[in-house]
Scaffold this motif. Structure first.
Motif, mmCIF file in Angstrom:
data_model
loop_
_atom_site.group_PDB
_atom_site.id
_atom_site.type_symbol
_atom_site.label_atom_id
_atom_site.label_comp_id
_atom_site.label_asym_id
_atom_site.label_seq_id
_atom_site.Cartn_x
_atom_site.Cartn_y
_atom_site.Cartn_z
ATOM 1 N N GLY A 1 58.362 33.182 -30.823
ATOM 2 C CA GLY A 1 59.160 33.772 -31.892
ATOM 3 C C GLY A 1 58.458 34.782 -32.760
ATOM 4 N N THR B 1 66.000 31.608 -25.719
ATOM 5 C CA THR B 1 64.838 32.314 -26.265
ATOM 6 C C THR B 1 64.216 33.330 -25.318
ATOM 7 O OG1 THR B 1 63.642 30.314 -25.615
ATOM 8 C CG2 THR B 1 64.138 30.583 -27.943
ATOM 9 N N GLY C 1 67.642 32.657 -30.340
ATOM 10 C CA GLY C 1 67.387 33.775 -29.443
ATOM 11 C C GLY C 1 68.629 34.634 -29.359
ATOM 12 N N ASP D 1 66.954 35.353 -34.478
ATOM 13 C CA ASP D 1 66.043 36.177 -33.683
ATOM 14 C C ASP D 1 65.349 37.165 -34.607
ATOM 15 O OD1 ASP D 1 64.816 38.035 -31.816
ATOM 16 O OD2 ASP D 1 66.198 37.247 -30.312
#
Length: 531
Positions: free
Chosen positions: A158, A152, A8, A38
């Motif tokens: 994601g 995150t 993240g 990320d």
């Protein structure tokens, strides 16, 4: 060399890396290497990505945003001074502009900082311990690291949301992750039904109106600040926001009177004393907050008794507002009260108290040992208070009122559901933490968390949704011990620690203490730091 994986790359990751960079001793940079995972541009991440529509604006005053460091001492407001002449520098700027500031700070760190940092535009799918290291797996392969930080934020899965004709449109695909396919699914003149009536729903409403060329102008004959919506012809004909309780978010006031601030300061001191005690009762905390609310109400001539304030806290709505015919009548009244044209309400009283002392609550309740009933009582009250204290800024509320007055926007009960033929949009945001609901009922929000739970690498306490960590962000494992090389920062730790949906860098010290732990390990590689 110590290899660190940051899972993240949003603001919490940025703050931690800036702190680590500025704390490194001269000549020690070669001892570290950081990879930031990320799919979105680092620094900004998903929520603050720079390509989102400009009509999506910051929900708090921009003065709180500060990602300054040794190579760039600019706060966000100072960064805005570089914008072209004539740019509007209000207190609630476009979120994309905030993202530009955060992204620039990360890029400066990556290119000119002492700390070696690399961005990998990949989503982490699995994290697995291998001896004293961690195997980080993505769709493109895997790498070993000595340290891992889970940061995150909102993006545990994601990836971007998908949309099919059989499922509601995800709000993000019309707002922060705006896609042409999703936009085409909401034709001009359509009827739109939004599940949810909070900040995410407001983003969708603005994207489908202002984002399609509509604009606002001062309304003739109305109180100051009243707006009139001027349609473009490309927006939906009608938009309905639907919520279970049909209680609106209260517009946040622009300021708090100085005399009221004095009461809040005294309350903060009481909470600090309470927080410094050993084992403590939450009943004492609620007593402090209720006494503060009573004083604030009396000072501002708000009709209230101890019992009525307690009832407003428990139900989420004052008796005054519960008799209003529609949620927008309540919003309209609040806007007039903020201008001094109506008496203030009990909602305003609780908003002033909750937002005014929130930093002290974060510190006092960090990793608090709740009983089951205490946790349940706090969660219910906090949900009501956040609706009162952390609602839209006045300019956003004025835009929503204009749409309602034009007959385009309604707020209705979620039951019986959308009418036939309406375009359905899901604007209910996933809860903070890493579970879909409090443990043990909640399911892991991603395969990454599911694997760590199954392996006993992390701990989630009963009644909570977030990872339990130590004061330096180090994760606590299933046995209740520090998992020395695994840390979590920000939203994944919500519940054991509070208030992570914020850009206020000073509210949570974990990132600073994590940096100190890494530095201590570099200085004494044969020892583990103890906190």
């Amino acid at each position: 060399m110590t290899r660190i994986a940051m899972i993240g790359g949003g603001p919490k990751c940025l703050f931690a890396l800036l702190e680590l960079n500025d704390s490194l001793a001269a000549g020690a940079a070669h001892l570290l290497h950081v990879d930031v995972y990320d799919p979105y541009p680092p620094g900004a991440g998903r929520v603050w990505n720079t390509v989102q529509p400009r009509e999506l604006r910051l929900n708090v005053n921009s003065r709180i945003i500060d990602a300054s460091w040794s190579l760039c001492a600019q706060t966000f407001n100072q960064f805005r001074d570089r914008q072209p002449a004539g740019a509007i520098h209000d207190s609630f700027p476009p979120r994309a502009l905030v993202g530009e500031y955060l992204r620039e700070q990360f890029e400066l760190l990556a290119h000119r900082g002492s700390l070696p940092v690399r961005h990998l535009a990949l989503a982490v799918e699995k994290l697995e311990r291998q001896g004293n290291q961690w195997l980080v797996e993505t769709g493109s392969g895997s790498l070993l690291y000595d340290e891992v930080v889970i940061a995150t934020g909102h993006g545990l899965a994601g990836g971007k949301h998908s949309h099919t004709a059989l499922a509601p449109i995800a709000a993000a695909s019309l707002s922060v992750e705006q896609s042409q396919d999703a936009l085409c699914s909401v034709p001009a003149g359509s009827s739109v039904w939004i599940r949810g009536a909070a900040l995410t729903a407001y983003d969708v409403v603005l994207a489908l109106t202002e984002g399609r060329g509509g604009h606002w102008k001062p309304a003739e004959g109305g109180p100051g600040g009243t707006l009139e919506y001027v349609p473009s012809g490309r927006e939906p004909q009608a938009i309905t926001m639907a919520s279970r309780h049909r209680i609106p978010m209260t517009p946040k006031p622009a300021s708090i009177p100085p005399e009221t601030q004095g009461i809040l300061d005294a309350c903060k001191a009481q909470l600090r004393r309470w927080g410094s005690l050993g084992p403590k009762e939450t009943g004492q905390m609620w007593r402090i907050l209720l006494d503060c609310a009573i004083q604030v109400a009396a000072l501002n001539s708000v009709p209230a008794s101890e019992e009525s304030l307690r009832q407003t806290l428990e139900t989420g709505q004052s008796a005054q507002f519960s008799t209003q015919a529609s949620p927008f009548e309540q919003v309209g009244y609040s806007l007039l009260a903020h201008q001094g044209l109506k008496p203030q309400t009990q909602e305003w009283v609780w908003a002033a108290v909750w937002s005014g002392v929130y930093p002290e609550l974060i510190a006092a309740l960090s990793r608090f040992h709740w009983t089951g009933p205490e946790r349940k009582e706090f969660n219910a009250a906090a949900a009501n208070l956040e609706r009162m204290a952390f609602g839209p800024p006045i300019p956003t509320a004025q835009k929503l009122m204009a749409l309602h007055n034009a007959g385009m926007l309604r707020h209705e009960p979620a039951s019986p559901g959308p009418p036939e033929g309406a375009v359905k949009i899901d604007a209910v945001t996933s809860p903070a933490g890493v579970l879909t609901a409090p443990f043990p009922e909640g399911e892991p929000a991603s395969g990454l968390i599911q694997g760590l739970l199954a392996d006993g690498e992390i701990k989630i306490r009963t009644g909570e949704r977030g990872l339990l960590t130590d004061i330096d962000g180090t994760c606590i494992n299933a046995e209740g011990l520090r998992n020395e090389s695994l840390a979590a920062l920000g939203r994944p730790t919500e519940d054991p620690t509070l208030g992570h949906d914020t850009l206020n860098r000073g509210l949570h010290p974990e990132y600073q203490r994590w940096s100190q732990r890494i530095l201590a390990q570099l200085n004494a590689p044969s020892q583990k730091a103890a906190y």
